[in-house]
Motif scaffolding. Structure first.
Motif, PDB file in Angstrom:
ATOM      1  N   THR A 101       0.822  -1.081  -0.014  1.00  0.00           N
ATOM      2  CA  THR A 101       0.089  -0.111   0.063  1.00  0.00           C
ATOM      3  C   THR A 101       0.897   1.174  -0.111  1.00  0.00           C
ATOM      4  OG1 THR A 101      -1.745  -1.304   1.186  1.00  0.00           O
ATOM      5  CG2 THR A 101      -1.685   1.112   1.273  1.00  0.00           C
ATOM      6  N   THR A 102       2.157   1.129   0.804  1.00  0.00           N
ATOM      7  CA  THR A 102       3.080   2.363   0.781  1.00  0.00           C
ATOM      8  C   THR A 102       3.478   2.606  -0.735  1.00  0.00           C
ATOM      9  OG1 THR A 102       3.327   1.957   3.103  1.00  0.00           O
ATOM     10  CG2 THR A 102       4.669   3.276   1.922  1.00  0.00           C
ATOM     11  N   TYR A 103       4.103   1.454  -1.391  1.00  0.00           N
ATOM     12  CA  TYR A 103       4.615   1.750  -2.410  1.00  0.00           C
ATOM     13  C   TYR A 103       3.450   2.321  -3.682  1.00  0.00           C
ATOM     14  CZ  TYR A 103       6.767   0.404  -7.124  1.00  0.00           C
ATOM     15  OH  TYR A 103       7.038   0.331  -8.347  1.00  0.00           O
ATOM     16  N   LYS A 104       2.366   1.758  -3.680  1.00  0.00           N
ATOM     17  CA  LYS A 104       1.128   2.413  -4.399  1.00  0.00           C
ATOM     18  C   LYS A 104       0.858   3.797  -3.948  1.00  0.00           C
ATOM     19  CE  LYS A 104      -0.964  -2.159  -5.444  1.00  0.00           C
ATOM     20  NZ  LYS A 104      -2.336  -2.770  -5.453  1.00  0.00           N
ATOM     21  N   SER A 105       1.280   4.164  -2.728  1.00  0.00           N
ATOM     22  CA  SER A 105       0.738   5.615  -2.403  1.00  0.00           C
ATOM     23  C   SER A 105       1.960   6.429  -2.890  1.00  0.00           C
ATOM     24  CB  SER A 105       0.656   5.721  -0.807  1.00  0.00           C
ATOM     25  OG  SER A 105       0.482   6.960  -0.664  1.00  0.00           O
ATOM     26  N   ILE A 106       3.287   5.965  -2.826  1.00  0.00           N
ATOM     27  CA  ILE A 106       4.282   6.946  -2.984  1.00  0.00           C
ATOM     28  C   ILE A 106       4.343   6.869  -4.767  1.00  0.00           C
ATOM     29  CG2 ILE A 106       6.727   6.962  -3.485  1.00  0.00           C
ATOM     30  CD1 ILE A 106       7.037   5.421  -0.871  1.00  0.00           C
ATOM     31  N   HIS A 107       3.747   5.775  -5.546  1.00  0.00           N
ATOM     32  CA  HIS A 107       3.841   6.101  -6.939  1.00  0.00           C
ATOM     33  C   HIS A 107       2.414   6.530  -7.308  1.00  0.00           C
ATOM     34  CE1 HIS A 107       7.398   3.680  -6.040  1.00  0.00           C
ATOM     35  NE2 HIS A 107       7.941   4.490  -7.423  1.00  0.00           N
ATOM     36  N   ASN A 108       1.525   7.029  -6.662  1.00  0.00           N
ATOM     37  CA  ASN A 108       0.379   7.542  -6.875  1.00  0.00           C
ATOM     38  C   ASN A 108      -0.562   6.723  -7.638  1.00  0.00           C
ATOM     39  OD1 ASN A 108       1.118  10.306  -6.210  1.00  0.00           O
ATOM     40  ND2 ASN A 108       1.992  10.404  -8.306  1.00  0.00           N
ATOM     41  N   LEU A 109      -0.760   5.294  -6.969  1.00  0.00           N
ATOM     42  CA  LEU A 109      -1.362   4.286  -7.394  1.00  0.00           C
ATOM     43  C   LEU A 109      -2.448   4.115  -6.347  1.00  0.00           C
ATOM     44  CD1 LEU A 109       1.339   1.840  -9.184  1.00  0.00           C
ATOM     45  CD2 LEU A 109      -0.204   3.448 -10.248  1.00  0.00           C
TER      46      LEU A 109
END
Length: 190
Positions: A101-109
């Motif tokens: 979830t954090t990765y997706k948040s950082i990459h605007n996903l």
């Protein structure tokens, strides 16, 4: 037209001890994913930091599901079986979902309400850590309590993210990130 499957009871004592499985392994695995692992994954961010007693209950459930899929008989150490099925243990599974979830948040996903909970660390001066893609860890005065506040996504996600190796944080795609993260979480030191 309705079909009814009659299951004749076994006649000998040998058949009662080792009944023929009704479902093949692939179908059993699909059913376990639909009814068990989906429930284990539900609201992972809420159960992060849960007490070991509660996690062990969830782990026993996952172990039973793995035993059902692989048709293991008796008491067997389940860690190698979970690894064979490529299932992370419950505690690592929770961390995996939080970091994904954090990765997706950082990459605007991710949805914007999740994006608002974390922020990327930007030093005032040019430092070596500028290229590390680190997150700002909130101080304890911004968190209500030391116990429950540390479990909040806004506090837990930056700490977990910053502890990841740089090669995982800088994965170019979601699939590569998931693959590298799973390998990292399967490592013996985790």
């Amino acid at each position: 037209m309705a079909y009814v499957i009659f299951h004749r009871p076994p006649t000998s004592s040998q058949n009662r001890k080792n009944p023929t499985p009704i479902l093949d392994q692939r179908t059993t695995e699909l059913l376990v994913h639909a009814f068990v692992t989906s429930k284990l994954d539900y609201c992972n961010s809420l159960i992060y930091g849960l007490a070991d007693v509660e996690i062990s209950r969830l782990q026993r459930l996952q172990n039973s599901a793995a035993g059902l899929v692989t048709r293991v008989k008796g008491h067997v150490h389940m860690k190698p079986i979970l690894r064979q099925l490529l299932w992370l243990p419950v505690r690592q599974r929770i961390i995996f979902k939080l970091l994904l979830t954090t990765y997706k948040s950082i990459h605007n996903l991710a949805p914007t309400y999740i994006d608002e909970l974390i922020s990327i660390y930007k030093p005032r001066r040019n430092l070596r850590s500028s290229d590390e893609l680190l997150l700002v860890v909130p101080s304890h005065r911004h968190v209500r309590t030391a116990t429950y506040g540390d479990r909040a996504y806004s506090a837990a996600a930056p700490r977990l993210w910053n502890n990841l190796p740089s090669m995982i944080r800088h994965a170019p795609t979601v699939n590569q990130f998931k693959s590298k993260l799973k390998q990292y979480l399967f490592s013996p030191d985790m």
